[in-house]
Design a protein around this motif. Structure first.
Motif: not given
Length: 536
Positions: A30, A35, A125-126
């Motif tokens: 991430a 993504d 952001g995971v």
């Protein structure tokens, strides 16, 4: 509760499992801008064993900017580790903080430690979803209509379920970090292989009110590991920051079964587990002293089959195995989280390299296979060398050691052990035994004060670049520069030599990024993570 409606139907990288391997791999990817979706079957915090960390974990945590979060949590500091394998000799002590206080590790409550890592992954952001169990995977159809092997087939999607609903998520890449469940290895590849020499069982509980190792000294809170006097196994004693001490017994499955059978003749079956646990604590006199005023807090004694296992492959077309999903050695050297981080970083690095086109997927998968297999084999050899001492056995099930992995593991050791770089590359059982004999001295009965005293007397033997001394060489030495050698001095020299070949086991990202495997090494610069082809 997870936001089930937000589970995507597609993700670039899917990670199964939110333990150290999964959280780490997901975080690394991430932070590289990929993504990433992580599905975890439990809701955190959740219980897990494996409370003793290695110092190498700090550099892995630094790499993902998570070290400060762990430091601030207040886990018990681990300044070193004490190991007593012989009742009539002093224990050996490894000092982590002698040179730098920041080189220490921690004894952690895993439910809290693992949650820190999972929440950190989400902050990077995971897309983290808890309470989601992956039930099956779908693979592409084989090119050969008669082929049934999944190893060379690309995984396409995963079916998942929760207590309230189910769904499917497609992906380009997948990392299986599902722990011992190991869905890819056990359900599809069926490539898990067990090490016959380490078919152990563990039993453990939590105590309060006891003492610690060397209280009111710089070694306070160091975990204590002690061989049982009946040579059936060993005990651990790990103080935790919540006021409890984790106390466990590890012994061979056969010994445990025989002891339980004898106890069943004298008591109800429901009482056997606790009775055996307390009986075996009596076989660790050093630990028993520290528990003299302690009380067992646990209502039930936990048990697990500590079966050592590995996989024939840790990577294939668009899939990677990391952590316990691929291999598990033994709790003795506290290698679990270290190998989880290393496997997670290898999986992330190899996938990033494939995505960025730095090399083809076959080369990336091959690198991960070599990285995980070699790391596992190095730790396995050291663990087996210790078990040979604990059980007083002259031979172990050496056929369980993969020959190719041993050759790679031994490549960095040959010049040190044999004193030359050009040797017969063919693997022999004698070579494995000699390596184990060499490695066992990593826990030789020495103390830091002894090491410093010997170093001051024989500085040339400890200088950078000084050759390692084989056990045979040390045993044959009667004096150095006219000074007679006593047993303590020999133990220090043996330990110093063994440390030369095992330091790489405890090194973190520095060694990780420099080792060339399959013609590649890892570029650990953020934003450019991936494999680099080594120049010839």
């Amino acid at each position: 509760m997870p936001a089930l409606a937000n589970i995507p139907t597609f993700t670039q990288v899917l990670v199964i499992g939110g333990g150290p391997a999964g959280s780490y791999a997901a975080t690394v990817l991430a932070r590289e801008g990929f993504d990433v979706t992580l599905l975890e079957k439990d809701f955190f915090p959740r219980y897990h064993i494996g409370e003793s960390m290695l110092p190498s974990c700090r550099s892995f945590l630094q790499f993902i900017d998570a070290e400060e979060k762990v430091k601030k949590h207040g886990f018990a500091k681990k300044p070193g580790a004490a190991v007593k394998l012989h009742q009539h000799k002093r224990e050996g002590y490894t000092d982590f903080v002698a040179i730098n206080p920041e080189h220490g590790a921690w004894n952690v409550v895993r439910s809290e430690f693992d949650e820190i890592l999972l929440r950190h992954a989400a902050s990077c952001g995971v897309k983290v979803h808890e309470g989601i169990r992956v039930t099956s995977l779908e693979f592409e159809e084989p090119g050969n209509a008669t082929a049934t092997c999944f190893e060379n087939r690309k995984a396409k999607s995963a079916s998942w379920s929760s207590d309230t609903c189910c769904g499917k998520i497609a992906f380009d890449w997948i990392i299986d970090a599902s722990g011992r469940t190991g869905i890819i290895s056990t359900k599809y590849l069926k490539n898990r292989q067990f090490n016959k020499a380490l078919r152990n069982v563990a039993a453990w509980g939590y105590w309060t009110g006891g003492s610690v190792y060397m209280p009111s000294t710089k070694r306070e809170n160091a975990p204590w590991f002690e061989a049982l006097t009946d040579e059936s196994g060993w005990a651990w004693f790990i103080p935790l920051h919540n006021g409890t001490t984790s106390v466990g017994i590890v012994q061979s499955e056969e010994n445990s079964r025989e002891k339980r059978a004898r106890l069943r003749e004298t008591m109800p079956a429901d009482d056997v587990t606790k009775a055996l646990y307390l009986q075996d604590i009596g076989l660790a006199p050093g630990m028993q002293k520290m528990l003299a005023d302690a009380k067992l807090k646990s209502k039930e004694i936990r048990q697990a089959g500590d079966y050592s296992y590995s996989a024939k492959a840790y990577a294939g077309k668009n899939w990677r195995l990391a952590g316990d999903a691929g291999a598990f050695i033994d709790p003795f050297f506290s290698s679990g989280v270290h190998l989880a981080f290393a496997g997670g970083l290898s999986a992330a690095s190899s996938i990033a390299s494939s995505i960025r086109g730095a090399c083809c997927e076959e080369e990336s998968a091959n690198f991960h296979n070599l990285k995980v297999g070699t790391a596992y084999t190095r730790f396995l050899l050291v663990v087996l060398s210790v078990y040979r001492q604990i059980r007083a056995q002259e031979s172990m099930a050496l056929t369980d050691i993969d020959e190719d992995n041993f050759d790679r593991a031994f490549d960095i050791w040959r010049p040190i052990i044999q004193g030359k770089t050009e040797v017969d590359p063919e693997l022999t059982q004698k070579e494995i035994l000699n390596t184990m004999e060499f490695c066992k001295n990593v826990v030789a009965p020495t103390q830091p004060e002894m090491v410093e005293a010997v170093k001051s007397r024989f500085p040339l033997l400890f200088a950078d670049g000084a050759p390692a001394l084989t056990p045979e060489k040390v045993e044959s030495m009667t004096e150095v520069d006219g000074t007679p050698l006593d047993e303590d001095t020999r133990n220090v020299l043996l330990r110093n030599s063994a440390r030369k070949i095992t330091n790489a086991l405890y090194d973190g990202t520095r060694h990780f990024g420099s080792e060339v495997l399959g013609g590649f090494y890892v570029n650990l610069v953020r934003g450019h993570l991936g494999l680099v082809r080594a120049s010839i």
